[in-house]
Scaffold this motif. Sequence first.
Motif, PDB file in Angstrom:
ATOM      1  N   PRO A   1       0.830  -1.213   0.000  1.00 37.05           N
ATOM      2  CA  PRO A   1       0.000   0.000   0.000  1.00 37.05           C
ATOM      3  C   PRO A   1       0.863   1.262   0.000  1.00 37.05           C
ATOM      4  O   PRO A   1       1.713   1.430   0.881  1.00 37.05           O
ATOM      5  CB  PRO A   1      -0.813  -0.125   1.290  1.00 37.05           C
ATOM      6  CG  PRO A   1      -0.773  -1.574   1.635  1.00 37.05           C
ATOM      7  CD  PRO A   1       0.538  -2.086   1.146  1.00 37.05           C
ATOM      8  N   GLY A   2       0.664   2.112  -0.980  1.00 38.39           N
ATOM      9  CA  GLY A   2       1.397   3.362  -1.064  1.00 38.39           C
ATOM     10  C   GLY A   2       2.857   3.220  -1.436  1.00 38.39           C
ATOM     11  O   GLY A   2       3.629   4.175  -1.295  1.00 38.39           O
ATOM     12  N   LYS A   3       3.242   2.052  -1.894  1.00 33.19           N
ATOM     13  CA  LYS A   3       4.648   1.812  -2.232  1.00 33.19           C
ATOM     14  C   LYS A   3       4.802   1.488  -3.718  1.00 33.19           C
ATOM     15  O   LYS A   3       3.847   1.126  -4.393  1.00 33.19           O
ATOM     16  CB  LYS A   3       5.203   0.656  -1.401  1.00 33.19           C
ATOM     17  CG  LYS A   3       5.191   0.902   0.095  1.00 33.19           C
ATOM     18  CD  LYS A   3       5.782  -0.286   0.830  1.00 33.19           C
ATOM     19  CE  LYS A   3       5.778  -0.076   2.334  1.00 33.19           C
ATOM     20  NZ  LYS A   3       6.333  -1.252   3.057  1.00 33.19           N
ATOM     21  N   GLU A   4       6.030   1.604  -4.192  1.00 36.83           N
ATOM     22  CA  GLU A   4       6.328   1.217  -5.554  1.00 36.83           C
ATOM     23  C   GLU A   4       6.526  -0.306  -5.621  1.00 36.83           C
ATOM     24  O   GLU A   4       6.857  -0.949  -4.624  1.00 36.83           O
ATOM     25  CB  GLU A   4       7.588   1.935  -6.038  1.00 36.83           C
ATOM     26  CG  GLU A   4       7.418   3.432  -6.164  1.00 36.83           C
ATOM     27  CD  GLU A   4       8.621   4.106  -6.799  1.00 36.83           C
ATOM     28  OE1 GLU A   4       8.545   5.318  -7.036  1.00 36.83           O
ATOM     29  OE2 GLU A   4       9.621   3.419  -7.052  1.00 36.83           O
ATOM     30  N   ARG A   5       6.338  -0.841  -6.810  1.00 39.26           N
ATOM     31  CA  ARG A   5       6.576  -2.269  -7.011  1.00 39.26           C
ATOM     32  C   ARG A   5       8.060  -2.565  -6.829  1.00 39.26           C
ATOM     33  O   ARG A   5       8.913  -1.832  -7.334  1.00 39.26           O
ATOM     34  CB  ARG A   5       6.114  -2.696  -8.401  1.00 39.26           C
ATOM     35  CG  ARG A   5       6.101  -4.196  -8.618  1.00 39.26           C
ATOM     36  CD  ARG A   5       5.503  -4.565  -9.968  1.00 39.26           C
ATOM     37  NE  ARG A   5       4.093  -4.167 -10.062  1.00 39.26           N
ATOM     38  CZ  ARG A   5       3.291  -4.542 -11.058  1.00 39.26           C
ATOM     39  NH1 ARG A   5       3.744  -5.324 -12.020  1.00 39.26           N
ATOM     40  NH2 ARG A   5       2.034  -4.130 -11.083  1.00 39.26           N
ATOM     41  N   GLU A   6       8.356  -3.643  -6.114  1.00 38.10           N
ATOM     42  CA  GLU A   6       9.742  -4.006  -5.851  1.00 38.10           C
ATOM     43  C   GLU A   6       9.985  -5.481  -6.174  1.00 38.10           C
ATOM     44  O   GLU A   6       9.080  -6.316  -6.051  1.00 38.10           O
ATOM     45  CB  GLU A   6      10.113  -3.749  -4.384  1.00 38.10           C
ATOM     46  CG  GLU A   6       9.344  -4.579  -3.381  1.00 38.10           C
ATOM     47  CD  GLU A   6       9.830  -4.405  -1.956  1.00 38.10           C
ATOM     48  OE1 GLU A   6      10.897  -3.803  -1.745  1.00 38.10           O
ATOM     49  OE2 GLU A   6       9.137  -4.889  -1.039  1.00 38.10           O
ATOM     50  N   LEU A   7      11.201  -5.783  -6.567  1.00 35.59           N
ATOM     51  CA  LEU A   7      11.592  -7.157  -6.843  1.00 35.59           C
ATOM     52  C   LEU A   7      11.811  -7.896  -5.527  1.00 35.59           C
ATOM     53  O   LEU A   7      12.546  -7.428  -4.661  1.00 35.59           O
ATOM     54  CB  LEU A   7      12.876  -7.181  -7.680  1.00 35.59           C
ATOM     55  CG  LEU A   7      13.469  -8.552  -7.979  1.00 35.59           C
ATOM     56  CD1 LEU A   7      12.526  -9.386  -8.832  1.00 35.59           C
ATOM     57  CD2 LEU A   7      14.819  -8.389  -8.687  1.00 35.59           C
ATOM     58  N   VAL A   8      11.171  -9.043  -5.392  1.00 36.52           N
ATOM     59  CA  VAL A   8      11.293  -9.852  -4.190  1.00 36.52           C
ATOM     60  C   VAL A   8      12.311 -10.975  -4.390  1.00 36.52           C
ATOM     61  O   VAL A   8      13.183 -11.189  -3.546  1.00 36.52           O
ATOM     62  CB  VAL A   8       9.927 -10.461  -3.812  1.00 36.52           C
ATOM     63  CG1 VAL A   8      10.059 -11.413  -2.631  1.00 36.52           C
ATOM     64  CG2 VAL A   8       8.925  -9.362  -3.511  1.00 36.52           C
ATOM     65  N   ALA A   9      12.180 -11.696  -5.493  1.00 34.75           N
ATOM     66  CA  ALA A   9      13.065 -12.842  -5.737  1.00 34.75           C
ATOM     67  C   ALA A   9      13.118 -13.114  -7.231  1.00 34.75           C
ATOM     68  O   ALA A   9      12.150 -12.838  -7.958  1.00 34.75           O
ATOM     69  CB  ALA A   9      12.562 -14.078  -4.998  1.00 34.75           C
ATOM     70  N   HIS A  10      14.238 -13.682  -7.665  1.00 35.38           N
ATOM     71  CA  HIS A  10      14.462 -13.941  -9.081  1.00 35.38           C
ATOM     72  C   HIS A  10      15.139 -15.293  -9.225  1.00 35.38           C
ATOM     73  O   HIS A  10      15.994 -15.653  -8.400  1.00 35.38           O
ATOM     74  CB  HIS A  10      15.333 -12.830  -9.673  1.00 35.38           C
ATOM     75  CG  HIS A  10      15.579 -12.958 -11.133  1.00 35.38           C
ATOM     76  ND1 HIS A  10      16.607 -13.713 -11.649  1.00 35.38           N
ATOM     77  CD2 HIS A  10      14.934 -12.416 -12.195  1.00 35.38           C
ATOM     78  CE1 HIS A  10      16.571 -13.637 -12.965  1.00 35.38           C
ATOM     79  NE2 HIS A  10      15.573 -12.858 -13.320  1.00 35.38           N
ATOM     80  N   ILE A  11      14.764 -16.040 -10.262  1.00 36.26           N
ATOM     81  CA  ILE A  11      15.424 -17.321 -10.516  1.00 36.26           C
ATOM     82  C   ILE A  11      15.787 -17.405 -11.995  1.00 36.26           C
ATOM     83  O   ILE A  11      14.944 -17.204 -12.869  1.00 36.26           O
ATOM     84  CB  ILE A  11      14.529 -18.506 -10.077  1.00 36.26           C
ATOM     85  CG1 ILE A  11      15.277 -19.827 -10.249  1.00 36.26           C
ATOM     86  CG2 ILE A  11      13.190 -18.528 -10.808  1.00 36.26           C
ATOM     87  CD1 ILE A  11      14.617 -21.002  -9.507  1.00 36.26           C
ATOM     88  N   PHE A  12      17.061 -17.670 -12.247  1.00 33.10           N
ATOM     89  CA  PHE A  12      17.547 -17.784 -13.620  1.00 33.10           C
ATOM     90  C   PHE A  12      17.188 -19.159 -14.178  1.00 33.10           C
ATOM     91  O   PHE A  12      16.808 -20.074 -13.458  1.00 33.10           O
ATOM     92  CB  PHE A  12      19.060 -17.567 -13.657  1.00 33.10           C
ATOM     93  CG  PHE A  12      19.472 -16.149 -13.367  1.00 33.10           C
ATOM     94  CD1 PHE A  12      19.746 -15.740 -12.070  1.00 33.10           C
ATOM     95  CD2 PHE A  12      19.561 -15.214 -14.384  1.00 33.10           C
ATOM     96  CE1 PHE A  12      20.120 -14.436 -11.799  1.00 33.10           C
ATOM     97  CE2 PHE A  12      19.932 -13.908 -14.124  1.00 33.10           C
ATOM     98  CZ  PHE A  12      20.214 -13.520 -12.822  1.00 33.10           C
ATOM     99  N   SER A  13      17.362 -19.304 -15.488  1.00 32.80           N
ATOM    100  CA  SER A  13      17.016 -20.566 -16.133  1.00 32.80           C
ATOM    101  C   SER A  13      17.823 -21.725 -15.574  1.00 32.80           C
ATOM    102  O   SER A  13      17.336 -22.857 -15.519  1.00 32.80           O
ATOM    103  CB  SER A  13      17.219 -20.455 -17.645  1.00 32.80           C
ATOM    104  OG  SER A  13      18.557 -20.102 -17.941  1.00 32.80           O
ATOM    105  N   GLY A  14      19.051 -21.467 -15.113  1.00 31.31           N
ATOM    106  CA  GLY A  14      19.886 -22.518 -14.551  1.00 31.31           C
ATOM    107  C   GLY A  14      19.603 -22.802 -13.093  1.00 31.31           C
ATOM    108  O   GLY A  14      20.198 -23.718 -12.509  1.00 31.31           O
ATOM    109  N   GLY A  15      18.711 -22.019 -12.491  1.00 28.14           N
ATOM    110  CA  GLY A  15      18.331 -22.257 -11.105  1.00 28.14           C
ATOM    111  C   GLY A  15      18.967 -21.342 -10.078  1.00 28.14           C
ATOM    112  O   GLY A  15      18.619 -21.408  -8.901  1.00 28.14           O
ATOM    113  N   ILE A  16      19.877 -20.469 -10.498  1.00 25.20           N
ATOM    114  CA  ILE A  16      20.481 -19.528  -9.556  1.00 25.20           C
ATOM    115  C   ILE A  16      19.419 -18.530  -9.109  1.00 25.20           C
ATOM    116  O   ILE A  16      18.630 -18.047  -9.925  1.00 25.20           O
ATOM    117  CB  ILE A  16      21.671 -18.810 -10.203  1.00 25.20           C
ATOM    118  CG1 ILE A  16      22.790 -19.815 -10.477  1.00 25.20           C
ATOM    119  CG2 ILE A  16      22.182 -17.686  -9.304  1.00 25.20           C
ATOM    120  CD1 ILE A  16      23.953 -19.231 -11.250  1.00 25.20           C
TER     121      ILE A  16
END
Length: 121
Positions: free
Chosen positions: A41-56
């Motif tokens: 609420p009232g915040k910008e969208r932020e990246l929480v988690a990311h997974i590469f194709s190799g699983g990193i």
Amino acid sequence: QVQLVESGGGLVQPGGSLRLSCAASGSILRFNAGAWYRQGPGKERELVAHIFSGGITTYADSVKGRFTISRDNGKNTVYLQMNSLKPEDTAVYYCNADFLVLGHVGSIDYWGQGTQVTVSS
């Protein structure tokens, strides 16, 4: 084209757990990277988690040690296991994934519709 369908959001008490799923369907040739974002609420969208194709995997500092992103390439699905949830984790969570799609040159980025996560007693 590709559609992403999210599920698993809801209301949970502080300290509880939820597991979000994001399933892709369509003319998918290859599932590349996947990620989860959130917008509180009232915040910008932020990246929480990311997974590469190799699983990193990579995580925002605020969720390290509590959240785990994973993927099932056979099901074109990305997951977010959220443990030890806090009220500040309350947000709409969006999945994002990159695919090589039949009939297109190069990969395409897609977004899910969002799922609400509310952490409250």
